[in-house]
Structure formats: structure tokens, C-alpha cells
Design an enzyme around this catalytic site. Structure first.
Site, PDB file in Angstrom:
ATOM      1  CB  THR A  16      43.925  47.075  45.916  1.00  0.00           C
ATOM      2  OG1 THR A  16      42.776  47.844  45.576  1.00  0.00           O
ATOM      3  CG2 THR A  16      44.883  47.929  46.702  1.00  0.00           C
ATOM      4  CB  SER A  62      37.504  42.701  42.383  1.00  0.00           C
ATOM      5  OG  SER A  62      37.176  43.290  43.609  1.00  0.00           O
ATOM      6  CB  THR A  95      39.346  43.859  49.168  1.00  0.00           C
ATOM      7  OG1 THR A  95      39.186  45.232  48.814  1.00  0.00           O
ATOM      8  CG2 THR A  95      40.782  43.567  49.531  1.00  0.00           C
ATOM      9  CG  ASP A  96      36.046  46.933  46.083  1.00  0.00           C
ATOM     10  OD1 ASP A  96      36.300  47.125  47.291  1.00  0.00           O
ATOM     11  OD2 ASP A  96      36.256  47.791  45.198  1.00  0.00           O
TER      12      ASP A  96
HETATM   13  N1  ASP Z   1      38.660  48.209  44.038  1.00  0.00           N
HETATM   14  C1  ASP Z   1      39.672  47.258  44.447  1.00  0.00           C
HETATM   15  C2  ASP Z   1      39.257  45.887  43.924  1.00  0.00           C
HETATM   16  O1  ASP Z   1      38.400  45.296  44.489  1.00  0.00           O
HETATM   17  C3  ASP Z   1      39.775  47.252  45.923  1.00  0.00           C
HETATM   18  C4  ASP Z   1      40.771  46.286  46.473  1.00  0.00           C
HETATM   19  O2  ASP Z   1      41.278  45.408  45.834  1.00  0.00           O
HETATM   20  O3  ASP Z   1      41.049  46.441  47.674  1.00  0.00           O
HETATM   21  O4  ASP Z   1      39.800  45.445  42.937  1.00  0.00           O
END
Ligand code: ASP
Length: 312
Positions: A16, A62, A95-96
Site C-alpha cells: 500500500t 503483500s 502490511t498484510d
Molecule cells: N494489501 C496491502 C499489502 O499488504 C495492504 C498494505 O500494504 O497495507 O500489500
């Protein structure tokens, strides 16, 4: 902010923090992994005067992280920390699965230089994008003498790569240490205030990882829950499951209907590790049981690494 003149290398992997939406007010309907790491760095004027290199290692959401990317990342990070002119490495990530990538890197590399993962909860196009400050903080941390090991910095808090967990779906401070410990420190205006020791330990070494293109062991996580069907586990066994991490109820218990399929796995020599599905706390009373103090996702990595070591 930076206390050495050696280089900091920023590896982009997507997430993200590199996400884009067609609307600045849309914080959830965006696409992760759209902007290059060079453009993320270029958007922060304070970074322009620092000795940085930026390199796109991957470009993914991610949630789709895979073992092959971990192998490439681990090799690249090792090559960078081995360089005399490199002070530290920053990795932009989603973050995932941030906690999974951090865990595998710390266990395999246990670097004596800082390897700082960072991320964002809002896309780069958002009104209140958190990525630029997080990236700035990560560079400051990576440039600080004495910092070592794989850590993550998000929303001003510094987490151990062996402990962090994503705990919130939306908040900018989405991470915890999952238990009773808290962050390793905080970063304020480019300065680190440290509370606990940086991650350390003996690295397993790159040789533990499968050669590029070779499969990692199939280790799955299964959560015990009301009304669970034993046939799910039977199907996994028939399909060749090599290890199981059970996200147990409470302090390490599971539904009675799993007794028979779990025994069948054990009879076949498939390791079964217990963790808890509770958000906090280890399995109490099992201090020597591997994985019992880890999140299910970290335990899955630890079990894969154990199986890889046994492969030799
Ligand atoms: N779906 C995103 C990822 O993990 C969520 C994020 O980065 O906050 O790439």
C-alpha cells in the site's frame, strides 16, 4: 538524522505504501504496488541529500507474497549488508504479510546491520498518506549507529522482526508485539528512543533456503473452531501436507473431532505444532514446545525452516 555517511539501500517490494487510487479520499479501494520505489523516495525532499540507493526488488500486494520472493529478498539483503559501504537496508513492503517477511529474514540472516521494513496503511495518493513519514523514519533508523537486526517501523513505533503482528485492519498504528512486550523503541523527529534490545541471534544462513525455483515444504495453518470438520485435515494429508501448525483454542486445546486426523498425521511422521488463535499470550505451561510462543504465521515459518534444516 543520519549518523553515518555510508549508504542506505532501499528495496521496494510493493504494498500500500506504493499503492494508488483514482480518488484521494478512498483509503480502501486502491491498488497496492503501483508506484516505483524511486518515485516514493523522490516524493520526500528530505531524502534528496542523503547517500541512498533505491532498487525495485518486486512489485506486489503483500497478500500475494511467496516463498520465491523471500529467497530473492534474503539473498539481496545479505549481499547488501555484506557491502562495506552500506550502513543499512530499508525494505518497503505491504502490511498484510510484513510480519512473515520480517520473521523469515531475521531467522535466516540475523544481520548485524539494521534491516528496516516499513509500510503504510493508506495509499500514496491518499489525503493523509502515512507512507512518506514511515519511509523517512525507516531511513533514519537504518542510518542510526548501533541499530541491528530485522525491525519494522510503522507510525513511529519500532517493532522486532520476531514479534510484530498486524492487529488492526485500518488504523495507521496497525501493529503490536502480540504479547506483553511492546515496541523496541520509538522514532521521533529522526531520533531513536530505544526501550529494549535490537533483535540478535545466530543466523540459520542462506544455505537453509531452497535453491531458486525449488519448493519450500508445504506447511499449513489450521484454526480449531466450533463445528470443525475432520475431513479438511484428511484431505490435506492425502494431498501431501508436510507440516501443520494448529491455531488452537485458548491455551493450546483443539476440538475433539480433530483427534483422529491429527493422530493420523503424527503416525505418518508429519510434525504438528501448537500455537494459539488468541490475539495475545503464549501457550502457558509449554515453554519448551517449539512454536508455542509464536503467532501461527511465525510458527509456520519456523516449522518450514526446521524441515529445511532436516533436508540438509
Ligand atoms: N494489501 C496491502 C499489502 O499488504 C495492504 C498494505 O500494504 O497495507 O500489500
Amino acid at each position: 538524522m543520519q549518523s553515518t555517511t555510508r549508504k542506505i539501500v532501499i528495496l521496494g517490494t510493493g504494498g500500500t505504501i506504493a499503492g494508488a487510487s483514482s480518488s484521494a479520499t478512498d483509503n480502501v479501494g486502491y491498488k497496492a504496488g503501483q508506484l516505483s520505489v524511486q518515485s516514493l523516495v523522490g516524493a520526500i525532499p528530505a531524502l534528496a541529500s542523503l547517500p541512498l540507493e533505491a532498487e525495485q526488488l518486486a512489485q506486489l500486494d503483500s497478500k500475494d507474497m511467496d516463498h520465491g520472493t523471500w529467497t530473492r529478498l534474503a539473498h539481496r539483503v545479505q549481499a547488501l549488508v555484506d557491502r562495506e559501504d552500506v550502513q543499512g537496508v530499508v525494505i518497503t513492503h505491504g502490511t498484510d504479510t510484513l510480519e512473515e517477511t520480517a520473521y523469515v529474514l531475521q531467522r535466516v540472516l540475523a544481520p548485524t546491520k539494521p534491516v528496516v521494513l516499513t509500510a503504510a496503511m493508506r495509499p500514496a495518493t491518499a489525503v493523509q498518506a502515512d507512507g512518506p513519514q514511515n519511509l523517512l523514519d525507516a531511513v533514519a533508523l537504518a542510518g542510526t549507529s548501533g541499530v541491528q537486526g530485522v525491525v519494522a517501523v510503522v507510525a513511529g513505533q519500532v517493532w522486532s522482526g520476531l514479534e510484530l503482528r498486524k492487529q488492526h485492519t485500518y488504523r495507521l498504528d496497525a501493529f503490536t508485539a502480540g504479547a506483553d512486550a511492546g515496541p523496541l523503541g520509538v522514532i521521533e523527529e529522526g531520533h531513536v528512543r530505544q526501550f529494549r534490545a535490537w533483535p540478535a541471534g545466530t543466523p540459520l544462513g542462506l544455505a537453509v533456503l531452497p535453491a531458486p525455483g525449488k519448493a519450500w515444504p508445504w506447511v499449513a495453518v489450521l484454526a480449531s473452531h466450533a463445528g470443525i470438520e475432520a475431513r479438511a485435515l484428511n484431505a490435506w494429508q492425502a494431498a501431501g501436507l508436510e507440516g501443520l501448525v494448529l491455531a488452537c483454542t485458548g491455551n493450546g486445546t483443539w476440538h475433539q473431532s480433530l483427534e483422529a486426523p491429527l493422530q493420523a498425521l503424527k503416525d505418518q511422521g508429519v510434525p504438528v505444532w501448537r500455537t494459539t488463535r488468541c490475539a495475545q499470550g503464549p501457550i502457558v505451561g509449554a515453554p519448551n514446545e517449539k512454536g508455542a510462543a509464536l503467532s501461527p504465521w511465525a510458527a509456520r515459518i519456523e516449522l518450514m525452516l526446521t524441515l529445511l534444516q532436516a533436508r540438509g
